[in-house]
Design a protein around this motif. Sequence first.
Motif, PDB file in Angstrom:
ATOM      1  N   LEU A 198       0.820  -1.208   0.000  1.00 37.85           N
ATOM      2  CA  LEU A 198       0.000   0.000   0.000  1.00 37.85           C
ATOM      3  C   LEU A 198       0.859   1.264   0.000  1.00 37.85           C
ATOM      4  O   LEU A 198       0.517   2.252  -0.654  1.00 37.85           O
ATOM      5  CB  LEU A 198      -0.916  -0.013   1.230  1.00 37.85           C
ATOM      6  N   LYS A 199       1.977   1.251   0.705  1.00 40.04           N
ATOM      7  CA  LYS A 199       2.853   2.420   0.739  1.00 40.04           C
ATOM      8  C   LYS A 199       3.385   2.744  -0.656  1.00 40.04           C
ATOM      9  O   LYS A 199       3.342   3.900  -1.097  1.00 40.04           O
ATOM     10  CB  LYS A 199       4.014   2.174   1.697  1.00 40.04           C
ATOM     11  N   LEU A 200       3.892   1.734  -1.344  1.00 38.40           N
ATOM     12  CA  LEU A 200       4.428   1.959  -2.686  1.00 38.40           C
ATOM     13  C   LEU A 200       3.317   2.357  -3.659  1.00 38.40           C
ATOM     14  O   LEU A 200       3.536   3.166  -4.565  1.00 38.40           O
ATOM     15  CB  LEU A 200       5.131   0.695  -3.170  1.00 38.40           C
ATOM     16  N   TRP A 201       2.123   1.798  -3.442  1.00 37.28           N
ATOM     17  CA  TRP A 201       0.997   2.133  -4.325  1.00 37.28           C
ATOM     18  C   TRP A 201       0.607   3.595  -4.142  1.00 37.28           C
ATOM     19  O   TRP A 201       0.363   4.307  -5.128  1.00 37.28           O
ATOM     20  CB  TRP A 201      -0.182   1.215  -3.998  1.00 37.28           C
ATOM     21  N   LEU A 202       0.531   4.058  -2.889  1.00 32.00           N
ATOM     22  CA  LEU A 202       0.205   5.460  -2.630  1.00 32.00           C
ATOM     23  C   LEU A 202       1.260   6.386  -3.217  1.00 32.00           C
ATOM     24  O   LEU A 202       0.934   7.428  -3.812  1.00 32.00           O
ATOM     25  CB  LEU A 202       0.081   5.700  -1.131  1.00 32.00           C
ATOM     26  N   THR A 203       2.522   6.025  -3.060  1.00 32.15           N
ATOM     27  CA  THR A 203       3.602   6.843  -3.605  1.00 32.15           C
ATOM     28  C   THR A 203       3.498   6.937  -5.117  1.00 32.15           C
ATOM     29  O   THR A 203       3.649   8.015  -5.710  1.00 32.15           O
ATOM     30  CB  THR A 203       4.969   6.255  -3.210  1.00 32.15           C
ATOM     31  N   ALA A 204       3.220   5.798  -5.752  1.00 28.77           N
ATOM     32  CA  ALA A 204       3.121   5.778  -7.215  1.00 28.77           C
ATOM     33  C   ALA A 204       1.922   6.580  -7.704  1.00 28.77           C
ATOM     34  O   ALA A 204       2.027   7.361  -8.666  1.00 28.77           O
ATOM     35  CB  ALA A 204       3.036   4.329  -7.705  1.00 28.77           C
ATOM     36  N   ARG A 205       0.784   6.408  -7.050  1.00 29.79           N
ATOM     37  CA  ARG A 205      -0.437   7.070  -7.496  1.00 29.79           C
ATOM     38  C   ARG A 205      -0.421   8.573  -7.243  1.00 29.79           C
ATOM     39  O   ARG A 205      -0.890   9.360  -8.072  1.00 29.79           O
ATOM     40  CB  ARG A 205      -1.644   6.441  -6.787  1.00 29.79           C
ATOM     41  N   LEU A 206       0.122   8.970  -6.109  1.00 34.58           N
ATOM     42  CA  LEU A 206       0.045  10.376  -5.728  1.00 34.58           C
ATOM     43  C   LEU A 206       1.187  11.219  -6.281  1.00 34.58           C
ATOM     44  O   LEU A 206       1.002  12.406  -6.567  1.00 34.58           O
ATOM     45  CB  LEU A 206       0.024  10.495  -4.195  1.00 34.58           C
ATOM     46  N   PHE A 207       2.371  10.623  -6.457  1.00 31.93           N
ATOM     47  CA  PHE A 207       3.538  11.452  -6.741  1.00 31.93           C
ATOM     48  C   PHE A 207       4.366  11.014  -7.958  1.00 31.93           C
ATOM     49  O   PHE A 207       4.894  11.871  -8.665  1.00 31.93           O
ATOM     50  CB  PHE A 207       4.457  11.493  -5.511  1.00 31.93           C
ATOM     51  N   GLU A 208       4.504   9.717  -8.184  1.00 35.55           N
ATOM     52  CA  GLU A 208       5.437   9.276  -9.221  1.00 35.55           C
ATOM     53  C   GLU A 208       4.987   9.616 -10.629  1.00 35.55           C
ATOM     54  O   GLU A 208       5.793   9.618 -11.549  1.00 35.55           O
ATOM     55  CB  GLU A 208       5.681   7.772  -9.109  1.00 35.55           C
ATOM     56  N   SER A 209       3.706   9.924 -10.788  1.00 38.75           N
ATOM     57  CA  SER A 209       3.226  10.272 -12.126  1.00 38.75           C
ATOM     58  C   SER A 209       3.732  11.632 -12.586  1.00 38.75           C
ATOM     59  O   SER A 209       3.748  11.920 -13.785  1.00 38.75           O
ATOM     60  CB  SER A 209       1.694  10.249 -12.157  1.00 38.75           C
ATOM     61  N   TRP A 210       4.178  12.467 -11.658  1.00 37.38           N
ATOM     62  CA  TRP A 210       4.654  13.799 -12.035  1.00 37.38           C
ATOM     63  C   TRP A 210       5.951  14.190 -11.333  1.00 37.38           C
ATOM     64  O   TRP A 210       6.393  15.324 -11.406  1.00 37.38           O
ATOM     65  CB  TRP A 210       3.588  14.845 -11.750  1.00 37.38           C
ATOM     66  N   MET A 211       6.605  13.199 -10.663  1.00 36.57           N
ATOM     67  CA  MET A 211       7.885  13.450 -10.009  1.00 36.57           C
ATOM     68  C   MET A 211       8.862  12.329 -10.321  1.00 36.57           C
ATOM     69  O   MET A 211       8.463  11.233 -10.743  1.00 36.57           O
ATOM     70  CB  MET A 211       7.708  13.517  -8.474  1.00 36.57           C
ATOM     71  N   SER A 212      10.134  12.608 -10.091  1.00 39.98           N
ATOM     72  CA  SER A 212      11.129  11.545 -10.173  1.00 39.98           C
ATOM     73  C   SER A 212      10.959  10.606  -8.984  1.00 39.98           C
ATOM     74  O   SER A 212      10.265  10.922  -8.013  1.00 39.98           O
ATOM     75  CB  SER A 212      12.540  12.134 -10.170  1.00 39.98           C
ATOM     76  N   ASP A 213      11.593   9.438  -9.039  1.00 41.15           N
ATOM     77  CA  ASP A 213      11.423   8.450  -7.972  1.00 41.15           C
ATOM     78  C   ASP A 213      11.878   9.003  -6.620  1.00 41.15           C
ATOM     79  O   ASP A 213      11.196   8.832  -5.613  1.00 41.15           O
ATOM     80  CB  ASP A 213      12.212   7.184  -8.311  1.00 41.15           C
ATOM     81  N   LYS A 214      13.040   9.656  -6.588  1.00 37.85           N
ATOM     82  CA  LYS A 214      13.557  10.186  -5.330  1.00 37.85           C
ATOM     83  C   LYS A 214      12.674  11.317  -4.805  1.00 37.85           C
ATOM     84  O   LYS A 214      12.394  11.391  -3.601  1.00 37.85           O
ATOM     85  CB  LYS A 214      14.991  10.668  -5.515  1.00 37.85           C
ATOM     86  N   ALA A 215      12.235  12.191  -5.697  1.00 40.91           N
ATOM     87  CA  ALA A 215      11.364  13.295  -5.273  1.00 40.91           C
ATOM     88  C   ALA A 215      10.030  12.755  -4.775  1.00 40.91           C
ATOM     89  O   ALA A 215       9.466  13.271  -3.802  1.00 40.91           O
ATOM     90  CB  ALA A 215      11.152  14.266  -6.428  1.00 40.91           C
ATOM     91  N   ALA A 216       9.515  11.703  -5.418  1.00 41.82           N
ATOM     92  CA  ALA A 216       8.256  11.108  -4.989  1.00 41.82           C
ATOM     93  C   ALA A 216       8.394  10.481  -3.611  1.00 41.82           C
ATOM     94  O   ALA A 216       7.487  10.587  -2.771  1.00 41.82           O
ATOM     95  CB  ALA A 216       7.802  10.065  -6.002  1.00 41.82           C
ATOM     96  N   SER A 217       9.513   9.813  -3.368  1.00 40.72           N
ATOM     97  CA  SER A 217       9.749   9.217  -2.056  1.00 40.72           C
ATOM     98  C   SER A 217       9.810  10.292  -0.975  1.00 40.72           C
ATOM     99  O   SER A 217       9.238  10.133   0.114  1.00 40.72           O
ATOM    100  CB  SER A 217      11.055   8.418  -2.074  1.00 40.72           C
ATOM    101  N   LEU A 218      10.490  11.402  -1.270  1.00 41.29           N
ATOM    102  CA  LEU A 218      10.558  12.511  -0.317  1.00 41.29           C
ATOM    103  C   LEU A 218       9.181  13.121  -0.095  1.00 41.29           C
ATOM    104  O   LEU A 218       8.803  13.433   1.046  1.00 41.29           O
ATOM    105  CB  LEU A 218      11.533  13.568  -0.826  1.00 41.29           C
ATOM    106  N   ALA A 219       8.408  13.301  -1.167  1.00 43.71           N
ATOM    107  CA  ALA A 219       7.076  13.880  -1.048  1.00 43.71           C
ATOM    108  C   ALA A 219       6.168  13.002  -0.191  1.00 43.71           C
ATOM    109  O   ALA A 219       5.383  13.508   0.626  1.00 43.71           O
ATOM    110  CB  ALA A 219       6.462  14.081  -2.435  1.00 43.71           C
ATOM    111  N   TYR A 220       6.289  11.695  -0.361  1.00 43.39           N
ATOM    112  CA  TYR A 220       5.499  10.779   0.476  1.00 43.39           C
ATOM    113  C   TYR A 220       5.887  10.930   1.948  1.00 43.39           C
ATOM    114  O   TYR A 220       5.022  11.010   2.826  1.00 43.39           O
ATOM    115  CB  TYR A 220       5.697   9.337   0.025  1.00 43.39           C
ATOM    116  N   ALA A 221       7.194  10.957   2.211  1.00 41.79           N
ATOM    117  CA  ALA A 221       7.662  11.069   3.596  1.00 41.79           C
ATOM    118  C   ALA A 221       7.176  12.364   4.241  1.00 41.79           C
ATOM    119  O   ALA A 221       6.713  12.368   5.389  1.00 41.79           O
ATOM    120  CB  ALA A 221       9.185  10.991   3.644  1.00 41.79           C
TER     121      ALA A 221
END
Length: 268
Positions: A198-221
Motif C-alpha cells: 500500500l505504501k508503494l501504491w500510494l507513492t506511485a499514485r500520488l507522486f510518481e506520475s509527475w515526479m522523479s522516484d527520489k522526489a516522490a519518495s521525499l514527497a510521500y515522507a
Amino acid sequence: GVEAFLFLRRPKAEAFAAAGLLLLYDFLLIRVPVPGHGAGVLTPEGNLTYWLDQLLFAGHLENTAWGDPEGLLSTLSALATSLLGLMGGRLLVREGASGARGLGAWGLALATLGALWSTVLPLNKHLWTSSFALYTGGLALAGLAVCLQTIESRTAAWAKPLEVLGRHALAVYILAGFLYGIQESVPMALPGALEGNLKLWLTARLFESWMSDKAASLAYALSFTALMAAATSFVAERFDRRQQRSLARRPEAEHDAGAGREHEGQHD
C-alpha cells in the motif's frame, strides 16, 4: 553509555569520547579484514558489522539486506551521535537561547567535517558510518539552532505542528510505526503489473506520475509526517480543551465542598 556521562558529569570528556568512538569504528570498518571478503569492503555481505552480527547473533537478527539495523558494532557510532546531542544540550542549558548561534556554528563545522570524511568512508545510514554520524549529527545541531532562533525567541504560529510533534514525540512515533507497518503489510499491485504494498501504491499514485522516484519518495515522507502532525494536533487540542474545562470546574467543586462543610458546622 550516555547515561554514564550524565552520572559521572565529565563534560570535557564527552568530545574526546565521541571522537574516539568514531575513529575506532572507522578503523574497524576499513582495516579489519572480513573472512572471504577482505578489509574495507562495505557491501551488504562483506562489511564487518554484518559479519560480526551473523557470527554472534545468527537466527536472532532482523532480516534485511544490510542485516540488523541495530547491530552490535554500529552501536559505537550511534553512541557518538548521542554524545553530540548531549553536548549540544549542555551548551543550551549553560547559555540558553543565546547559545543558538554557537550551536549552529558547531553544527555546520561538524557537518562539513563529516562531508569531508565521506570521501574516505562513505555516508551510509545502514552501517551508521562515522562520516554519516558526524554529518547528520552536525546538521541536526544546526537545525536545532535554526529552530531556537526562529521559534523559541519569538512567537511563530507556523511552528505549532512542530511543537506538537516535539511535545508528543513518543505517541507520534508509536502511531507512525503502526500506520507505516499497516501500509507495508497490505499487498497492492503497482503500475506495470509489479508486486508491491500500500505504501508503494500510494507513492506511485500520488507522486510518481509527475515526479522523479527520489522526489516522490521525499514527497510521500513529508506528506506522511504532515498527516501525523495534523492528527496529533487534533488529539492534543481536544485533550487540552478537556483539561481546561476540568480545571475550570475544580474551583466550583472546591467552593461547593467548602460551603457544605461550613453549613454542617453551623448545624452542629
